[in-house]
Design a protein around this motif. Sequence first.
Motif, PDB file in Angstrom:
ATOM      1  N   ILE A 401       0.829  -1.208   0.000  1.00  0.00           N
ATOM      2  CA  ILE A 401       0.000   0.000   0.000  1.00  0.00           C
ATOM      3  C   ILE A 401       0.863   1.258   0.000  1.00  0.00           C
ATOM      4  O   ILE A 401       0.491   2.279  -0.586  1.00  0.00           O
ATOM      5  CB  ILE A 401      -0.948  -0.004   1.220  1.00  0.00           C
ATOM      6  N   TYR A 402       2.043   1.174   0.637  1.00  0.00           N
ATOM      7  CA  TYR A 402       2.934   2.341   0.738  1.00  0.00           C
ATOM      8  C   TYR A 402       4.310   2.010   0.146  1.00  0.00           C
ATOM      9  O   TYR A 402       5.329   2.079   0.839  1.00  0.00           O
ATOM     10  CB  TYR A 402       3.073   2.764   2.199  1.00  0.00           C
ATOM     11  N   PRO A 403       4.337   1.652  -1.138  1.00  0.00           N
ATOM     12  CA  PRO A 403       5.615   1.234  -1.736  1.00  0.00           C
ATOM     13  C   PRO A 403       6.635   2.359  -1.819  1.00  0.00           C
ATOM     14  O   PRO A 403       7.835   2.100  -1.875  1.00  0.00           O
ATOM     15  CB  PRO A 403       5.202   0.758  -3.142  1.00  0.00           C
ATOM     16  N   GLY A 404       6.159   3.593  -1.830  1.00  0.00           N
ATOM     17  CA  GLY A 404       7.079   4.715  -1.971  1.00  0.00           C
ATOM     18  C   GLY A 404       7.869   5.040  -0.730  1.00  0.00           C
ATOM     19  O   GLY A 404       8.841   5.804  -0.797  1.00  0.00           O
ATOM     20  N   VAL A 405       7.467   4.469   0.432  1.00  0.00           N
ATOM     21  CA  VAL A 405       8.172   4.801   1.673  1.00  0.00           C
ATOM     22  C   VAL A 405       8.648   3.574   2.441  1.00  0.00           C
ATOM     23  O   VAL A 405       9.644   3.658   3.171  1.00  0.00           O
ATOM     24  CB  VAL A 405       7.296   5.686   2.594  1.00  0.00           C
ATOM     25  N   CYS A 406       7.945   2.450   2.327  1.00  0.00           N
ATOM     26  CA  CYS A 406       8.335   1.248   3.080  1.00  0.00           C
ATOM     27  C   CYS A 406       9.574   0.633   2.442  1.00  0.00           C
ATOM     28  O   CYS A 406       9.551   0.234   1.272  1.00  0.00           O
ATOM     29  CB  CYS A 406       7.191   0.238   3.116  1.00  0.00           C
ATOM     30  N   HIS A 407      10.621   0.533   3.218  1.00  0.00           N
ATOM     31  CA  HIS A 407      11.924   0.143   2.691  1.00  0.00           C
ATOM     32  C   HIS A 407      12.614  -0.771   3.687  1.00  0.00           C
ATOM     33  O   HIS A 407      12.650  -0.488   4.891  1.00  0.00           O
ATOM     34  CB  HIS A 407      12.753   1.410   2.440  1.00  0.00           C
ATOM     35  N   ARG A 408      13.105  -1.883   3.191  1.00  0.00           N
ATOM     36  CA  ARG A 408      13.845  -2.855   4.010  1.00  0.00           C
ATOM     37  C   ARG A 408      13.045  -3.245   5.259  1.00  0.00           C
ATOM     38  O   ARG A 408      11.839  -3.437   5.189  1.00  0.00           O
ATOM     39  CB  ARG A 408      15.233  -2.305   4.337  1.00  0.00           C
ATOM     40  N   GLN A 409      13.694  -3.343   6.410  1.00  0.00           N
ATOM     41  CA  GLN A 409      12.998  -3.760   7.635  1.00  0.00           C
ATOM     42  C   GLN A 409      12.374  -2.533   8.297  1.00  0.00           C
ATOM     43  O   GLN A 409      12.771  -2.115   9.387  1.00  0.00           O
ATOM     44  CB  GLN A 409      13.984  -4.455   8.583  1.00  0.00           C
ATOM     45  N   TYR A 410      11.371  -1.977   7.646  1.00  0.00           N
ATOM     46  CA  TYR A 410      10.801  -0.704   8.079  1.00  0.00           C
ATOM     47  C   TYR A 410      10.028  -0.849   9.397  1.00  0.00           C
ATOM     48  O   TYR A 410       9.494  -1.909   9.718  1.00  0.00           O
ATOM     49  CB  TYR A 410       9.872  -0.146   7.003  1.00  0.00           C
ATOM     50  N   VAL A 414       7.167   4.671   9.483  1.00  0.00           N
ATOM     51  CA  VAL A 414       7.295   5.067   8.075  1.00  0.00           C
ATOM     52  C   VAL A 414       5.942   5.153   7.370  1.00  0.00           C
ATOM     53  O   VAL A 414       5.578   6.221   6.862  1.00  0.00           O
ATOM     54  CB  VAL A 414       8.267   4.113   7.344  1.00  0.00           C
ATOM     55  N   PRO A 415       5.138   4.061   7.306  1.00  0.00           N
ATOM     56  CA  PRO A 415       3.839   4.212   6.629  1.00  0.00           C
ATOM     57  C   PRO A 415       2.910   5.184   7.346  1.00  0.00           C
ATOM     58  O   PRO A 415       2.125   5.882   6.692  1.00  0.00           O
ATOM     59  CB  PRO A 415       3.269   2.791   6.614  1.00  0.00           C
ATOM     60  N   PHE A 416       2.992   5.256   8.667  1.00  0.00           N
ATOM     61  CA  PHE A 416       2.136   6.201   9.384  1.00  0.00           C
ATOM     62  C   PHE A 416       2.526   7.647   9.095  1.00  0.00           C
ATOM     63  O   PHE A 416       1.664   8.530   9.053  1.00  0.00           O
ATOM     64  CB  PHE A 416       2.161   5.928  10.887  1.00  0.00           C
ATOM     65  N   ALA A 417       3.810   7.901   8.902  1.00  0.00           N
ATOM     66  CA  ALA A 417       4.228   9.268   8.562  1.00  0.00           C
ATOM     67  C   ALA A 417       3.539   9.723   7.281  1.00  0.00           C
ATOM     68  O   ALA A 417       3.031  10.848   7.188  1.00  0.00           O
ATOM     69  CB  ALA A 417       5.739   9.334   8.413  1.00  0.00           C
ATOM     70  N   PHE A 450      16.079   1.993   6.722  1.00  0.00           N
ATOM     71  CA  PHE A 450      14.679   1.881   6.319  1.00  0.00           C
ATOM     72  C   PHE A 450      14.016   3.256   6.146  1.00  0.00           C
ATOM     73  O   PHE A 450      12.937   3.356   5.553  1.00  0.00           O
ATOM     74  CB  PHE A 450      13.889   1.010   7.294  1.00  0.00           C
ATOM     75  N   GLY A 451      14.634   4.320   6.645  1.00  0.00           N
ATOM     76  CA  GLY A 451      14.051   5.641   6.508  1.00  0.00           C
ATOM     77  C   GLY A 451      14.482   6.391   5.259  1.00  0.00           C
ATOM     78  O   GLY A 451      14.037   7.513   5.021  1.00  0.00           O
ATOM     79  N   LYS A 452      15.314   5.772   4.437  1.00  0.00           N
ATOM     80  CA  LYS A 452      15.880   6.466   3.272  1.00  0.00           C
ATOM     81  C   LYS A 452      14.802   6.911   2.287  1.00  0.00           C
ATOM     82  O   LYS A 452      14.783   8.062   1.825  1.00  0.00           O
ATOM     83  CB  LYS A 452      16.892   5.550   2.578  1.00  0.00           C
ATOM     84  N   LYS A 453      13.873   6.020   1.942  1.00  0.00           N
ATOM     85  CA  LYS A 453      12.812   6.381   0.995  1.00  0.00           C
ATOM     86  C   LYS A 453      11.901   7.457   1.567  1.00  0.00           C
ATOM     87  O   LYS A 453      11.472   8.365   0.853  1.00  0.00           O
ATOM     88  CB  LYS A 453      11.986   5.150   0.628  1.00  0.00           C
ATOM     89  N   LEU A 454      11.577   7.334   2.844  1.00  0.00           N
ATOM     90  CA  LEU A 454      10.694   8.311   3.465  1.00  0.00           C
ATOM     91  C   LEU A 454      11.284   9.713   3.354  1.00  0.00           C
ATOM     92  O   LEU A 454      10.588  10.673   2.995  1.00  0.00           O
ATOM     93  CB  LEU A 454      10.457   7.953   4.940  1.00  0.00           C
ATOM     94  N   ILE A 455      12.567   9.831   3.635  1.00  0.00           N
ATOM     95  CA  ILE A 455      13.213  11.144   3.628  1.00  0.00           C
ATOM     96  C   ILE A 455      13.484  11.634   2.209  1.00  0.00           C
ATOM     97  O   ILE A 455      13.121  12.762   1.841  1.00  0.00           O
ATOM     98  CB  ILE A 455      14.517  11.093   4.442  1.00  0.00           C
ATOM     99  N   GLU A 456      14.095  10.797   1.386  1.00  0.00           N
ATOM    100  CA  GLU A 456      14.571  11.261   0.083  1.00  0.00           C
ATOM    101  C   GLU A 456      13.507  11.217  -1.012  1.00  0.00           C
ATOM    102  O   GLU A 456      13.567  11.999  -1.965  1.00  0.00           O
ATOM    103  CB  GLU A 456      15.792  10.441  -0.340  1.00  0.00           C
ATOM    104  N   ASP A 457      12.530  10.304  -0.898  1.00  0.00           N
ATOM    105  CA  ASP A 457      11.510  10.191  -1.945  1.00  0.00           C
ATOM    106  C   ASP A 457      10.184  10.827  -1.563  1.00  0.00           C
ATOM    107  O   ASP A 457       9.383  11.143  -2.452  1.00  0.00           O
ATOM    108  CB  ASP A 457      11.265   8.715  -2.294  1.00  0.00           C
TER     109      ASP A 457
END
Length: 694
Positions: A401-410, A414-417, A450-457
Motif C-alpha cells: 500500500i505504501y511502496p514509496g516509503v516502506c523500505h527494508r525492515q521498516y 514510516v507508513p504512518f508518517a 529503512f528511513g531512506k525512501k521516506l526522507i529522500e523520496d
Amino acid sequence: MPVLGRRIAAVLDELDEDARRRLQQAMQAQVKHLVDDLRKRLAEPESLSLRAELLQEYEKAKKAERLAGAFEVWLEDVLDQAAVAWVLGCVFVRFCEDNELIDGLWIGGDDPAAPAEAGMQRRQAYLIEAEHSLHNDRHWLREAFRYLGRLRPTAQIFDKHNPVWRFDISGAAAEGLSNFFRTGEGRVSLRSKTLDTRFLGDLYQELSTHAKKTYALLQTPVFVEKFILDRTFEPALSEFGLPEMKVIDPTCGSGHFLLGAFDRLVREWRKREPTTDIRAIVDRALGQVTGVDINAFAVAIARFRLLVAAIKLGKWHKLERCPAFPARVATGDSLLEWGRASRAQGDLLAAFEGRPVFAYESEDDELLAEYLEVGQYTVVVGNPPYITVADPARNKLYRSIYPGVCHRQYALTVPFAKRFFDLAKKSDEYGEGAGYVGQITGNAFMKREFGKKLIEDYFAHDVELSEVIDTSGAYIPGHGTPTVILIGRTNARRRLPVVRAVLGVQGEPTTPDNPADGLVWQAIVDQIDAPGSASRWVTVQDLDRSRLLKHPWSLSGGGAAELVQALEGFSAEVLLEFVDPPIGRAIRAGADEVFMRPAGRTLTTRADRRALRPLIVGEAVRDWKAESEDLIWYPYSAELGEKGLEEELWLWRKLLAERRTFVGNMEQAGLKWWEYHQRGLFSRAPIAHSGPTR
C-alpha cells in the motif's frame, strides 16, 4: 495502605510505587484469569459453533492477507481483547454508578452513592426471579451492559462490536469479576468531582501485558499533546477559521489528542458565540474531532472519555436524559484504504459480505470509509507506534500500500508518517489550503536505512516539513525509544527555504519529578520560537531545507553538524576507501521482528532478561557513535533456556521453522527452529540478507 473511598486516579497518583504496582497487577490478573477462562470455555462442546465462527474469520483474514500467523496466535489476541472488554465494561459501569450518572445499580463498591451491599441485593433479587433461575453473574453483568447499550450516549460503547456479547465467560469467572469490583481490590471509589477520566489512560496502557507488547501501547503525556496542538491546531484555526476545523488522530489510543482538540474547539466556539447553548456547542465540537485505533478497547476508552467530557461541559446529570453524542471514534486499521478501490490492496478488494475490504468483527468498517477518506482534515496529530510488524502478511500488505516509503525492515513510523499527511487537506494549485500535521514518532528512520525512501523520496518532494524537533534527550514517561516531533503541511508547491530545527545538545541529567518541568523539555518549549538561540540542552536553528533532503539526518546541536561538515570538507580520503565491510562479529537472524525487542524500560517479559543482548544495526552507526537502540533474544544463552524459548518465541515457531536457507528450511539445513540463520564472523563475501549486526 488503605484505599477505601479513593478513586483509582487518586490511588495511582498518591500510593507509593509498590502499591501502584500491586493495583495494576490485580487488574492485569483479572484479565489473565478471564483469558484462561475463555480459553477453557472455547474448548467445551457448547462452544463448537463459536470456535468454528472464529476459525472462519481467521481463514478469511488470512485469505485477505491481513495476517499470516497461526490460528492460535491470532486467537490469543482475540481472547485478550474480549477479557479486557469485560473488565473495562465493569469499570465503565462502576464510574457511572459512583458518579450517579445512571439511575440503576449493578455492581457497587466503596462509594456511598453505590454501596456494594445495595448492588448485591439487586443481584440477588434478579437471580431469584423465575425467568432468571438458570442465570448467573454473567447474565447480571450483561444486564448492566445492556442497560448502558440502550442509552443514547453509551450505545456505541456497548454496540454489536463489543466482545462482551460474543464471548461468554463462565459463571464462576463472572462472579469473581463482580466480587473484584464490588468487595475486592477493585472496589475503590471512582467518584470524581471533576469527572476526571485520566485514570483510564493509565488502564489503557497497563491493563493487558499481552496488548501492551503486541500493540506497543503508550499514552501521550498531556504536555506533549498540548505542545503538538499548539504547533498545528492554532495556526490551522487562524488560517481556516473555526467552522472549517476538522481534527483527526489516526492512532488515537485512549484519546488524549481527541480530548485536547475537543476542549480547544469548545473554548473557541464559546468565545465566538457566547449566547449559544453550551450543549449545542458541545455537540458541534464533537462532530469536528475524529479518532481511529486498531485496538478495540482503546477506542472504547476514547469514546467513554469524550462522552464524560461532553456530560461535564453540558452539565447533564443523568445519562438517561442525555442526547446521542456524535463521538466520531472507530476501531480499525488506519493504514488500510477503507471504502475505496486501491490498486495496492489486491486481494483485499474481494468482496466479503458486501464490503470492499475485509473487516474483523471488532472493526467499525461502516465508519472507517468515512473517517479515513484522504485529504479532508485541517489538522492531523498523533503518536503512531514505533514497532516493526512481525506478521509477514501484514508487513507485506503495508509495503504494497505504501511502496514509496516502506523500505527494508521498516518500522510502522514510516507508513504512518505518510498516512498522516495523506489524511490532511491538500494544497490547491496556488499552494494554499494545506492541512497541518504533527506527530511524535520514533527517530530511528532518521539514521537507519529503512528511513531512506521516506526522507529522500517523500519528505523531499511531497510535503513541507516546517519543524523538526529532537526530543530524544527529553524525559517523556514511557518513551524508552528516542523520539522526534515532526510538524509540517501537505504543501509541495510552495515551500519555505528553511526548516525550524531543535537540535539536541545534552540529555536530561536526572529523572524530573514532573516530566513537563524537565530541563530539556522546558528548553524546547522556551527556545522553539527563537531561532539562533542556544542553551546547555538544545540549539535552535533555521536549517536550509537541503540539509534535510538527504538521508541520514543528524539533529545534533552544539556545533556538531558544522564540525562534521568541516571534517568532511577537508578530508582527502575516508575510511570506507580502506575497509571492505562488513567486518566484525555478527548474526543474521532471518526473522528480525520475532527476535528483536525495544530497549526501553517499558519492555514486559517473563523470560530472563539476561538473554537479551544489545543490538547494533549497521546503519545505526552515526555521528561517531555506535549505540544500541534495540535488544535481541540470544537463543543460545543458558539464561533463556527452554522455558524462555517457549515464553518469547513459541508462538512463531512455525514461521521460524520455515525460514529459507540455501539448502531448504531450517530443519533441512540442520538447524533448530529457534536458531539464527547465521552467527559468527562474517566473511568478506557478499551475503544474501543484510540482517542486524551484533
